[in-house]
Write a protein that holds these residues in place. Structure first.
Motif, PDB file in Angstrom:
ATOM      1  N   GLN A 286       0.960  -1.203  -0.040  1.00 16.11           N
ATOM      2  CA  GLN A 286      -0.073  -0.024  -0.151  1.00 16.11           C
ATOM      3  C   GLN A 286       0.857   1.193  -0.055  1.00 16.11           C
ATOM      4  O   GLN A 286       0.487   2.327  -0.109  1.00 16.11           O
ATOM      5  N   PHE A 287       2.012   1.205   0.309  1.00 14.59           N
ATOM      6  CA  PHE A 287       3.096   2.364   0.479  1.00 14.59           C
ATOM      7  C   PHE A 287       3.372   2.860  -0.864  1.00 14.59           C
ATOM      8  O   PHE A 287       4.545   2.850  -1.260  1.00 14.59           O
ATOM      9  N   ARG A 288       2.657   3.530  -1.858  1.00 15.69           N
ATOM     10  CA  ARG A 288       2.852   3.867  -2.921  1.00 15.69           C
ATOM     11  C   ARG A 288       2.152   5.193  -3.118  1.00 15.69           C
ATOM     12  O   ARG A 288       0.842   5.111  -2.554  1.00 15.69           O
ATOM     13  N   ALA A 289       2.654   6.451  -3.424  1.00 12.84           N
ATOM     14  CA  ALA A 289       1.962   7.579  -3.543  1.00 12.84           C
ATOM     15  C   ALA A 289       0.823   7.441  -4.870  1.00 12.84           C
ATOM     16  O   ALA A 289       1.398   6.953  -5.818  1.00 12.84           O
ATOM     17  N   ARG A 290      -0.136   7.945  -4.152  1.00 15.41           N
ATOM     18  CA  ARG A 290      -1.199   7.925  -5.362  1.00 15.41           C
ATOM     19  C   ARG A 290      -1.249   9.411  -6.365  1.00 15.41           C
ATOM     20  O   ARG A 290      -2.183   9.348  -7.145  1.00 15.41           O
ATOM     21  N   GLY A 291      -0.408  10.166  -5.937  1.00 17.55           N
ATOM     22  CA  GLY A 291      -0.342  11.560  -6.843  1.00 17.55           C
ATOM     23  C   GLY A 291       0.486  12.157  -5.919  1.00 17.55           C
ATOM     24  O   GLY A 291       1.349  11.643  -5.011  1.00 17.55           O
TER      25      GLY A 291
ATOM     26  N   ARG B  81      -0.422  12.573   4.632  1.00 15.28           N
ATOM     27  CA  ARG B  81      -0.688  11.863   6.009  1.00 15.28           C
ATOM     28  C   ARG B  81      -0.974  10.234   6.123  1.00 15.28           C
ATOM     29  O   ARG B  81      -0.541   9.732   7.113  1.00 15.28           O
ATOM     30  N   ARG B  82      -1.591   9.919   4.823  1.00 17.00           N
ATOM     31  CA  ARG B  82      -1.736   8.632   4.730  1.00 17.00           C
ATOM     32  C   ARG B  82      -0.508   7.785   4.639  1.00 17.00           C
ATOM     33  O   ARG B  82      -0.385   6.907   5.495  1.00 17.00           O
ATOM     34  N   LEU B  83       0.463   8.276   4.019  1.00 14.96           N
ATOM     35  CA  LEU B  83       1.635   7.405   3.834  1.00 14.96           C
ATOM     36  C   LEU B  83       2.538   7.419   5.414  1.00 14.96           C
ATOM     37  O   LEU B  83       3.314   6.729   5.618  1.00 14.96           O
ATOM     38  N   LYS B  84       2.487   8.708   5.925  1.00 21.48           N
ATOM     39  CA  LYS B  84       2.965   8.774   7.157  1.00 21.48           C
ATOM     40  C   LYS B  84       2.449   7.741   7.992  1.00 21.48           C
ATOM     41  O   LYS B  84       3.323   7.134   8.813  1.00 21.48           O
ATOM     42  N   ALA B  85       1.216   7.700   8.096  1.00 22.36           N
ATOM     43  CA  ALA B  85       0.540   6.748   9.070  1.00 22.36           C
ATOM     44  C   ALA B  85       0.880   5.281   8.763  1.00 22.36           C
ATOM     45  O   ALA B  85       1.341   4.512   9.596  1.00 22.36           O
ATOM     46  N   LEU B  86       1.118   4.827   7.462  1.00 21.15           N
ATOM     47  CA  LEU B  86       1.512   3.543   6.920  1.00 21.15           C
ATOM     48  C   LEU B  86       3.053   3.288   7.475  1.00 21.15           C
ATOM     49  O   LEU B  86       3.263   2.138   7.659  1.00 21.15           O
ATOM     50  N   SER B  87       3.625   4.294   7.442  1.00 18.64           N
ATOM     51  CA  SER B  87       5.086   4.240   7.715  1.00 18.64           C
ATOM     52  C   SER B  87       5.176   3.911   9.328  1.00 18.64           C
ATOM     53  O   SER B  87       6.126   3.201   9.714  1.00 18.64           O
TER      54      SER B  87
END
Length: 117
Positions: free
Chosen positions: A20-25, A86-92
Motif C-alpha cells: 500500500q506504500f505507494r503515492a497515488r499522486g 498523512r496516509r503515507l506517514k501513518a502507513l510508515s
C-alpha cells in the motif's frame, strides 16, 4: 492497530502495508490554514466588518515556519496532497511498529523452535 504475536501474521501484515506504500499522486508535508486579515486601506470594509480571508500553507524550513498563499482554485487539490502525505506517514508508522514487533518476536520464535527439536 492490533499487533499480532505470530511471526507469520506479522510478516503478512508488513507485506500488506508495504504494497500500500505507494503515492497515488503528489504529496505535501504542510498544513493548510485559513487566515482572516485586515488590509491597510483606510476605507476598506475589513477595517470595520468582514475581514479578507485567504488560504495559506504553513511548513517548516530549517526550524522556521514559512507560509505560502494558496489560490482558491487550488485549495481542494492541495488538501488531497496533504491527505496523501498523512496516509503515507501513518502507513510508515504502522510498518515500523510491526517490524519492531517482528524483531522482538524473533528470539522467542527461535527458542520455541529449538525446544521442539
Amino acid at each position: 492497530m492490533r499487533i499480532p504475536r505470530h511471526p507469520t501474521l506479522l510478516k503478512r501484515q508488513i507485506d500488506s502495508r508495504v504494497r500500500q506504500f505507494r503515492a497515488r499522486g503528489p504529496l505535501l508535508g504542510a498544513s493548510l490554514v485559513r487566515i482572516a486579515r485586515t488590509c491597510r486601506s483606510p476605507g476598506c470594509h475589513c477595517q470595520t466588518g468582514t475581514k479578507h480571508v485567504g488560504n495559506y500553507l504553513t511548513f517548516a524550513v530549517q526550524g522556521k515556519t514559512r507560509t505560502v498563499y494558496v489560490p482558491l482554485d487550488l485549495v481542494e487539490e492541495v488538501r488531497a496532497w496533504i491527505q496523501e502525505h498523512r496516509r503515507l506517514k501513518a502507513l510508515s508508522r504502522e510498518i515500523s511498529a510491526l517490524s519492531i514487533a517482528r524483531v522482538k518476536g524473533h528470539v522467542k520464535a527461535r527458542k520455541r523452535r529449538k525446544g521442539r527439536s
